[in-house]
Design an enzyme around this catalytic site. Structure first.
Site: not given
Ligand SMILES: Nc1ncnc2c1ncn2[C@@H]1O[C@H](COP(=O)(O)OP(=O)(O)OP(=O)(O)O)[C@@H](O)[C@H]1O
Ligand SMILES: Cc1ncc(CO)c(N)n1
Length: 261
Positions: A174, A206, A208-211
């Site tokens: 990502k 942002t 929870g974007t990854g979840c």
């Molecule tokens: N500011 C943004 N604008 C558009 N897309 C984004 C943005 N931030 C993250 N994304 C997208 O959101 C998704 C999650 O990416 P990210 O790399 O932030 O994951 P993560 O670090 O696991 O997330 P988290 O912050 O929830 O732990 C990907 O598809 C990424 O391209």
């Molecule tokens: C419980 C939980 N799972 C995953 C993440 C990653 O964003 C978080 N912040 N909290």
């Protein structure tokens, strides 16, 4: 027939990430959501204030209870917390022979707080990744799993191949944390590199974007087993959520993207 997805992840009391974000994405995409909780985090938009880990047997028993009765079409694995829970989850997924397993190898929260004990990384690599249909590391997690630094596109491709070598069938690196005007995610299916690019939204919301991305992939896999199609649909879904939440003020820190509607 109604599609069923299970999330095996931690609870975020703030409702923006973890189990709560996963269930909201499942509901929104139209699949029935179930949960096996691995840990209770004391968390809000500002960060993680505490973690209460559940015993591995309690996690395994939740998985067995729902799969033996209701069944699953796909599983998303998120925060595991420690090596014992990681090993138990890998073992139960193997026992139930679940095919569509999306692993989000959660290590640190957006706020920078550690969500995985460091010795569990080895267990993720050895036991869980060989069970993953798709693994979805962010930049930092990809560096740890691949054992290389990510400095540009070439190193992203290299990391994707190295992580694929650990046994995951598909690898999505990502781009949320890359220094780029666009948010580009790279998916390697074992043969081809697919690139998914959308504009980077200028927002602090942002959390929870990854979840949400990994649970959306699991949900879309219930309808279409093509991994690249599920990734594309999930990336579009997350982008729409980020755009919708862009100016929303909820809490004093990094706000959630899983708003209603
Ligand atoms: N500011 C943004 N604008 C558009 N897309 C984004 C943005 N931030 C993250 N994304 C997208 O959101 C998704 C999650 O990416 P990210 O790399 O932030 O994951 P993560 O670090 O696991 O997330 P988290 O912050 O929830 O732990 C990907 O598809 C990424 O391209
Ligand atoms: C419980 C939980 N799972 C995953 C993440 C990653 O964003 C978080 N912040 N909290």
């Amino acid at each position: 027939m109604l599609k069923r997805a299970l999330t095996i992840a931690g609870s975020d009391s703030g409702g923006g990430a973890g189990i709560q974000a996963d269930l909201k994405a499942f509901e929104n995409i139209g699949v029935f959501g179930m949960s096996a909780i691995t840990a209770v985090t004391i968390q809000n938009t500002l960060g993680v204030q505490g973690i209460h880990q559940l015993p591995a047997e309690t996690v395994a028993a939740q998985i067995d209870a729902v799969i033996s009765d209701i069944g699953v079409d796909s599983v998303k694995v998120g925060m595991l917390g420690n090596a014992a829970v990681t090993a138990a989850v890998a073992e139960r997924l193997a026992a139930h022979d679940v095919k569509y397993v999306v692993v989000d190898p959660v290590m640190v929260a957006t706020s920078g707080d550690l969500l995985l004990e460091t010795d569990a990384v080895q267990t993720i690599k050895e036991k869980l990744l060989p069970r993953a249909f798709i693994v979805t590391p962010n930049k930092y997690e990809a560096e740890i799993l691949a054992g290389i630094k990510i400095t540009g596109a070439d190193s992203v491709y290299r990391a994707a191949r190295l992580i694929h070598g650990l046994g995951a069938r598909g690898v999505l690196i990502k781009g949320g944390h890359m220094d780029d005007h666009e948010a580009t995610d790279v998916f390697f299916d074992g043969q081809k590199m697919h690139t998914f690019t959308l504009p980077r939204v200028d927002t602090r919301n942002t959390h929870g974007t990854g979840c949400t991305l990994s649970s959306a992939i699991a949900a879309y896999l219930c309808f279409n087993p093509d991994p690249a199609a599920a990734v594309q649909a999930a990336k579009d879904y997350v982008y729409r959520r980020i755009a919708k939440a862009r100016d929303q003020v909820l809490g004093h820190g990094s706000g959630p993207i899983c708003l209603p509607g």
